[in-house]
Scaffold this motif. Sequence first.
Motif, PDB file in Angstrom:
ATOM      1  N   UNK A  58      55.822 -12.794 -79.436  1.00 56.81           N
ATOM      2  CA  UNK A  58      56.761 -12.519 -78.350  1.00 56.81           C
ATOM      3  C   UNK A  58      56.135 -11.500 -77.396  1.00 56.81           C
ATOM      4  N   UNK A  59      56.909 -10.891 -76.555  1.00 59.25           N
ATOM      5  CA  UNK A  59      56.390  -9.943 -75.555  1.00 59.25           C
ATOM      6  C   UNK A  59      56.334  -8.512 -76.064  1.00 59.25           C
ATOM      7  N   UNK A  60      56.467  -8.314 -77.371  1.00 58.49           N
ATOM      8  CA  UNK A  60      56.488  -6.961 -77.927  1.00 58.49           C
ATOM      9  C   UNK A  60      55.245  -6.161 -77.583  1.00 58.49           C
ATOM     10  N   UNK A  61      54.069  -6.757 -77.705  1.00 57.69           N
ATOM     11  CA  UNK A  61      52.823  -6.028 -77.426  1.00 57.69           C
ATOM     12  C   UNK A  61      52.779  -5.565 -75.973  1.00 57.69           C
ATOM     13  N   UNK A  62      53.182  -6.428 -75.064  1.00 56.64           N
ATOM     14  CA  UNK A  62      53.191  -6.074 -73.638  1.00 56.64           C
ATOM     15  C   UNK A  62      54.158  -4.929 -73.365  1.00 56.64           C
ATOM     16  N   UNK A  63      55.338  -5.003 -73.964  1.00 54.32           N
ATOM     17  CA  UNK A  63      56.357  -3.968 -73.769  1.00 54.32           C
ATOM     18  C   UNK A  63      55.889  -2.647 -74.379  1.00 54.32           C
ATOM     19  N   UNK A  64      55.337  -2.695 -75.581  1.00 50.42           N
ATOM     20  CA  UNK A  64      54.868  -1.476 -76.247  1.00 50.42           C
ATOM     21  C   UNK A  64      53.734  -0.822 -75.463  1.00 50.42           C
ATOM     22  N   UNK A  65      52.839  -1.627 -74.950  1.00 48.62           N
ATOM     23  CA  UNK A  65      51.737  -1.096 -74.147  1.00 48.62           C
ATOM     24  C   UNK A  65      52.265  -0.396 -72.897  1.00 48.62           C
ATOM     25  N   UNK A  66      53.246  -0.999 -72.257  1.00 50.11           N
ATOM     26  CA  UNK A  66      53.850  -0.411 -71.056  1.00 50.11           C
ATOM     27  C   UNK A  66      54.554   0.908 -71.392  1.00 50.11           C
ATOM     28  N   UNK A  67      55.247   0.939 -72.533  1.00 51.66           N
ATOM     29  CA  UNK A  67      55.931   2.171 -72.941  1.00 51.66           C
ATOM     30  C   UNK A  67      54.925   3.278 -73.240  1.00 51.66           C
ATOM     31  N   UNK A  68      53.799   2.932 -73.864  1.00 51.03           N
ATOM     32  CA  UNK A  68      52.762   3.924 -74.160  1.00 51.03           C
ATOM     33  C   UNK A  68      52.153   4.468 -72.866  1.00 51.03           C
ATOM     34  N   UNK A  69      52.057   3.636 -71.840  1.00 51.64           N
ATOM     35  CA  UNK A  69      51.553   4.101 -70.546  1.00 51.64           C
ATOM     36  C   UNK A  69      52.561   5.009 -69.836  1.00 51.64           C
ATOM     37  N   UNK A  70      53.840   4.766 -70.079  1.00 55.50           N
ATOM     38  CA  UNK A  70      54.902   5.512 -69.402  1.00 55.50           C
ATOM     39  C   UNK A  70      55.172   6.867 -70.043  1.00 55.50           C
ATOM     40  N   UNK A  71      55.177   6.920 -71.366  1.00 53.96           N
ATOM     41  CA  UNK A  71      55.523   8.147 -72.095  1.00 53.96           C
ATOM     42  C   UNK A  71      54.278   8.701 -72.770  1.00 53.96           C
ATOM     43  N   UNK A  72      53.899   9.927 -72.419  1.00 49.27           N
ATOM     44  CA  UNK A  72      52.651  10.511 -72.930  1.00 49.27           C
ATOM     45  C   UNK A  72      52.669  10.750 -74.439  1.00 49.27           C
ATOM     46  N   UNK A  73      53.811  10.840 -75.039  1.00 50.11           N
ATOM     47  CA  UNK A  73      53.905  11.090 -76.475  1.00 50.11           C
ATOM     48  C   UNK A  73      54.043   9.796 -77.282  1.00 50.11           C
ATOM     49  N   UNK A  74      53.838   8.645 -76.643  1.00 53.19           N
ATOM     50  CA  UNK A  74      53.914   7.344 -77.316  1.00 53.19           C
ATOM     51  C   UNK A  74      52.519   6.739 -77.398  1.00 53.19           C
ATOM     52  N   UNK A  75      52.156   6.287 -78.586  1.00 51.67           N
ATOM     53  CA  UNK A  75      50.905   5.570 -78.811  1.00 51.67           C
ATOM     54  C   UNK A  75      51.250   4.154 -79.271  1.00 51.67           C
ATOM     55  N   UNK A  76      50.363   3.212 -78.989  1.00 51.60           N
ATOM     56  CA  UNK A  76      50.586   1.820 -79.362  1.00 51.60           C
ATOM     57  C   UNK A  76      49.437   1.332 -80.211  1.00 51.60           C
ATOM     58  N   UNK A  77      49.758   0.715 -81.350  1.00 53.65           N
ATOM     59  CA  UNK A  77      48.762   0.159 -82.258  1.00 53.65           C
ATOM     60  C   UNK A  77      49.032  -1.315 -82.460  1.00 53.65           C
ATOM     61  N   UNK A  78      48.014  -2.129 -82.236  1.00 52.43           N
ATOM     62  CA  UNK A  78      48.118  -3.563 -82.458  1.00 52.43           C
ATOM     63  C   UNK A  78      47.338  -3.872 -83.728  1.00 52.43           C
ATOM     64  N   UNK A  79      47.962  -4.529 -84.677  1.00 50.79           N
ATOM     65  CA  UNK A  79      47.271  -4.894 -85.915  1.00 50.79           C
ATOM     66  C   UNK A  79      47.737  -6.282 -86.351  1.00 50.79           C
ATOM     67  N   UNK A  80      47.119  -6.795 -87.362  1.00 46.22           N
ATOM     68  CA  UNK A  80      47.513  -8.114 -87.863  1.00 46.22           C
ATOM     69  C   UNK A  80      46.796  -9.233 -87.140  1.00 46.22           C
ATOM     70  N   UNK A  81      47.499 -10.329 -86.947  1.00 47.51           N
ATOM     71  CA  UNK A  81      46.916 -11.530 -86.350  1.00 47.51           C
ATOM     72  C   UNK A  81      46.524 -11.285 -84.902  1.00 47.51           C
ATOM     73  N   UNK A  82      45.540 -12.019 -84.434  1.00 50.35           N
ATOM     74  CA  UNK A  82      45.107 -11.899 -83.038  1.00 50.35           C
ATOM     75  C   UNK A  82      45.632 -13.056 -82.236  1.00 50.35           C
TER      76      UNK A  82
END
Length: 64
Positions: free
Chosen positions: A40-64
Amino acid sequence: MKYIALVPSYQPVEDQLIPLLQNLLSNEFSVVLVNDGSKDKSAEVCSKLADTYKYVKFVMCGMK
């Protein structure tokens, strides 16, 4: 003391996380959003949130 929250991402990640992130005190919390490779669009949303909030980090793991 600083707290770290590990948050798995799943639908509807954006609706759940934005109110939480807006209310956190960034000097007391860090948030790590984890995506397990969902198609789904979770990775895109999480990446955007990490760019917006300095205290948020995003980790992608599992399937590619």
